[in-house]
Scaffold this motif. Structure first.
Motif, PDB file in Angstrom:
ATOM      1  N   GLN A 140     -19.321 -17.144  37.682  1.00  0.00           N
ATOM      2  CA  GLN A 140     -18.758 -17.607  36.416  1.00  0.00           C
ATOM      3  C   GLN A 140     -19.488 -16.997  35.218  1.00  0.00           C
ATOM      4  O   GLN A 140     -18.948 -16.969  34.106  1.00  0.00           O
ATOM      5  CB  GLN A 140     -18.782 -19.126  36.324  1.00  0.00           C
ATOM      6  CG  GLN A 140     -20.070 -19.746  35.817  1.00  0.00           C
ATOM      7  CD  GLN A 140     -21.166 -19.756  36.871  1.00  0.00           C
ATOM      8  OE1 GLN A 140     -20.899 -19.490  38.041  1.00  0.00           O
ATOM      9  NE2 GLN A 140     -22.372 -20.070  36.465  1.00  0.00           N
ATOM     10  N   GLU A 144     -18.326 -15.935  31.421  1.00  0.00           N
ATOM     11  CA  GLU A 144     -18.994 -16.424  30.218  1.00  0.00           C
ATOM     12  C   GLU A 144     -19.303 -15.267  29.274  1.00  0.00           C
ATOM     13  O   GLU A 144     -19.081 -15.357  28.061  1.00  0.00           O
ATOM     14  CB  GLU A 144     -20.296 -17.140  30.584  1.00  0.00           C
ATOM     15  CG  GLU A 144     -20.124 -18.517  31.192  1.00  0.00           C
ATOM     16  CD  GLU A 144     -21.461 -19.208  31.389  1.00  0.00           C
ATOM     17  OE1 GLU A 144     -22.184 -19.398  30.392  1.00  0.00           O
ATOM     18  OE2 GLU A 144     -21.786 -19.551  32.550  1.00  0.00           O
ATOM     19  N   GLN A 158     -21.954 -24.544  25.717  1.00  0.00           N
ATOM     20  CA  GLN A 158     -21.306 -25.464  26.639  1.00  0.00           C
ATOM     21  C   GLN A 158     -19.815 -25.211  26.727  1.00  0.00           C
ATOM     22  O   GLN A 158     -19.225 -25.233  27.820  1.00  0.00           O
ATOM     23  CB  GLN A 158     -21.561 -26.910  26.213  1.00  0.00           C
ATOM     24  CG  GLN A 158     -21.051 -27.944  27.212  1.00  0.00           C
ATOM     25  CD  GLN A 158     -21.696 -27.809  28.574  1.00  0.00           C
ATOM     26  OE1 GLN A 158     -22.926 -27.762  28.683  1.00  0.00           O
ATOM     27  NE2 GLN A 158     -20.889 -27.710  29.623  1.00  0.00           N
ATOM     28  N   THR A 159     -19.165 -24.954  25.583  1.00  0.00           N
ATOM     29  CA  THR A 159     -17.728 -24.658  25.585  1.00  0.00           C
ATOM     30  C   THR A 159     -17.447 -23.383  26.358  1.00  0.00           C
ATOM     31  O   THR A 159     -16.502 -23.313  27.150  1.00  0.00           O
ATOM     32  CB  THR A 159     -17.212 -24.523  24.143  1.00  0.00           C
ATOM     33  OG1 THR A 159     -17.392 -25.763  23.456  1.00  0.00           O
ATOM     34  CG2 THR A 159     -15.734 -24.149  24.128  1.00  0.00           C
ATOM     35  N   ARG A 161     -19.239 -22.089  28.727  1.00  0.00           N
ATOM     36  CA  ARG A 161     -19.457 -22.327  30.147  1.00  0.00           C
ATOM     37  C   ARG A 161     -18.291 -23.095  30.757  1.00  0.00           C
ATOM     38  O   ARG A 161     -17.822 -22.761  31.846  1.00  0.00           O
ATOM     39  CB  ARG A 161     -20.763 -23.093  30.371  1.00  0.00           C
ATOM     40  CG  ARG A 161     -21.034 -23.397  31.841  1.00  0.00           C
ATOM     41  CD  ARG A 161     -22.410 -23.972  32.063  1.00  0.00           C
ATOM     42  NE  ARG A 161     -22.615 -24.321  33.465  1.00  0.00           N
ATOM     43  CZ  ARG A 161     -22.885 -23.464  34.418  1.00  0.00           C
ATOM     44  NH1 ARG A 161     -22.978 -22.173  34.153  1.00  0.00           N
ATOM     45  NH2 ARG A 161     -23.067 -23.859  35.673  1.00  0.00           N
ATOM     46  N   ASP A 162     -17.809 -24.110  30.040  1.00  0.00           N
ATOM     47  CA  ASP A 162     -16.685 -24.895  30.553  1.00  0.00           C
ATOM     48  C   ASP A 162     -15.445 -24.015  30.730  1.00  0.00           C
ATOM     49  O   ASP A 162     -14.733 -24.133  31.743  1.00  0.00           O
ATOM     50  CB  ASP A 162     -16.362 -26.057  29.599  1.00  0.00           C
ATOM     51  CG  ASP A 162     -17.442 -27.136  29.609  1.00  0.00           C
ATOM     52  OD1 ASP A 162     -18.255 -27.156  30.542  1.00  0.00           O
ATOM     53  OD2 ASP A 162     -17.463 -27.960  28.659  1.00  0.00           O
ATOM     54  N   LEU A 165     -15.903 -21.742  33.763  1.00  0.00           N
ATOM     55  CA  LEU A 165     -15.710 -22.453  35.024  1.00  0.00           C
ATOM     56  C   LEU A 165     -14.230 -22.638  35.334  1.00  0.00           C
ATOM     57  O   LEU A 165     -13.814 -22.569  36.501  1.00  0.00           O
ATOM     58  CB  LEU A 165     -16.423 -23.810  34.978  1.00  0.00           C
ATOM     59  CG  LEU A 165     -17.951 -23.742  35.032  1.00  0.00           C
ATOM     60  CD1 LEU A 165     -18.560 -25.126  34.797  1.00  0.00           C
ATOM     61  CD2 LEU A 165     -18.435 -23.172  36.356  1.00  0.00           C
ATOM     62  N   LEU A 166     -13.422 -22.842  34.301  1.00  0.00           N
ATOM     63  CA  LEU A 166     -11.978 -22.940  34.513  1.00  0.00           C
ATOM     64  C   LEU A 166     -11.423 -21.609  35.019  1.00  0.00           C
ATOM     65  O   LEU A 166     -10.564 -21.585  35.911  1.00  0.00           O
ATOM     66  CB  LEU A 166     -11.280 -23.347  33.206  1.00  0.00           C
ATOM     67  CG  LEU A 166     -11.498 -24.785  32.739  1.00  0.00           C
ATOM     68  CD1 LEU A 166     -10.877 -24.981  31.358  1.00  0.00           C
ATOM     69  CD2 LEU A 166     -10.892 -25.782  33.736  1.00  0.00           C
TER      70      LEU A 166
END
Length: 267
Positions: A140, A144, A158-159, A161-162, A165-166
């Motif tokens: 992932q 990123e 954090q955004t 990374r999220d 991950l999607l």
């Protein structure tokens, strides 16, 4: 426009004499927008074409369930009206392009290849169990980095990374397996069959596709040449579009026609 079930489109017509038709293929979970910056810096004679490959961010998740994904490289080439003069392929697509062209008949092949940030090893013994865990663990992180480079607005860590991950979950275990299989096959590719000028481009700070492997690939090719870009990671065409376009221009001009194991470092 296209054929064989794959759509391609012209992103930019040639602005000068020529044209030289360049087909650019994005990597895993990316899109044709990968090549926007390159299109802005490309030589005037370049007529730039792109294809949305099945493994793109908007492609069907079923692409990885069966078949040999390198076959899509041939389909993309056939979909360009009049054929492509130069094929430019990034990351996952670069691995598949090397594999496909090494075994493809000369008829219909491009005149040259640009392999950008390829994954490549020369000896099966170079792979170890820990390697699979390493690439599974950082999978992932590639997404990123891509999001951080391509996003028009600043994303919080954090955004980013999220979102990565999607993307990773959309690619799924089958998509990762196709990537890993193509990497594992790289020592068995008959590079002697790839007897056309090949420019291998790598970023010196690439954390995912080691620049040393790009050097091994270039040195093993009959007409291979390596260009290393300083201050650059896994996405040279986006991070350093000017020097990247200059390298493509030199290939088109014929400077990559002779084999060279020594890298050119671009500041």
């Amino acid at each position: 426009m296209g054929g064989n079930g794959l759509a391609v489109r012209m992103e930019r017509p040639a602005r000068g004499a020529g044209p030289v038709r360049v087909l650019a293929l994005h990597g895993l979970a990316a899109s044709a927008t990968t090549w926007t910056a390159f299109g802005e810096h490309a030589p005037d004679e370049v007529e730039l074409w792109t294809a949305e490959m099945p493994w793109g961010v908007g492609g069907p998740t079923s692409w990885s369930h069966r078949g040999d994904p390198s076959e899509w490289i041939g389909r993309a080439l056939c979909a360009v009206p009049g054929g492509a003069d130069v094929l430019v392929a990034h990351s996952f697509s670069a691995v598949l392009a090397v594999e496909h062209l090494a075994r493809a008949p000369h008829t219909g092949r491009p005149r040259a290849l640009v392999a950008v940030s390829p994954f490549h090893r020369r000896d099966p013994a170079d792979f170890h169990w820990d390697d699979a865990g390493h690439y599974l663990g950082i999978f992932q992180e590639v997404f990123e980095e891509a999001l951080g480079i391509a996003s028009a607005r600043r994303l919080s860590p954090q955004t980013r990374r999220d979102m990565a991950l999607l993307v990773r979950d959309r690619v799924g275990p089958y998509g990762w397996t196709r990537f890993w299989e193509s990497y594992l096959r790289s020592p068995f590719v008959d590079l002697g069959g790839l007897d056309l000028p090949v420019l291998v481009v790598a970023g010196e700070q690439d954390r995912f596709a080691p620049p040393s492997e790009a050097g091994l690939l270039a040195a093993a090719l009959p007409q291979g040449r390596l260009e290393l870009l300083r201050d650059c990671g896994h996405f040279p065409m986006t991070e350093r579009p000017g020097p990247f376009a200059d390298a493509v221009r030199r290939l088109i001009a014929g400077s990559a026609a002779q084999p060279s194991a020594a890298p050119t470092r671009v500041s």
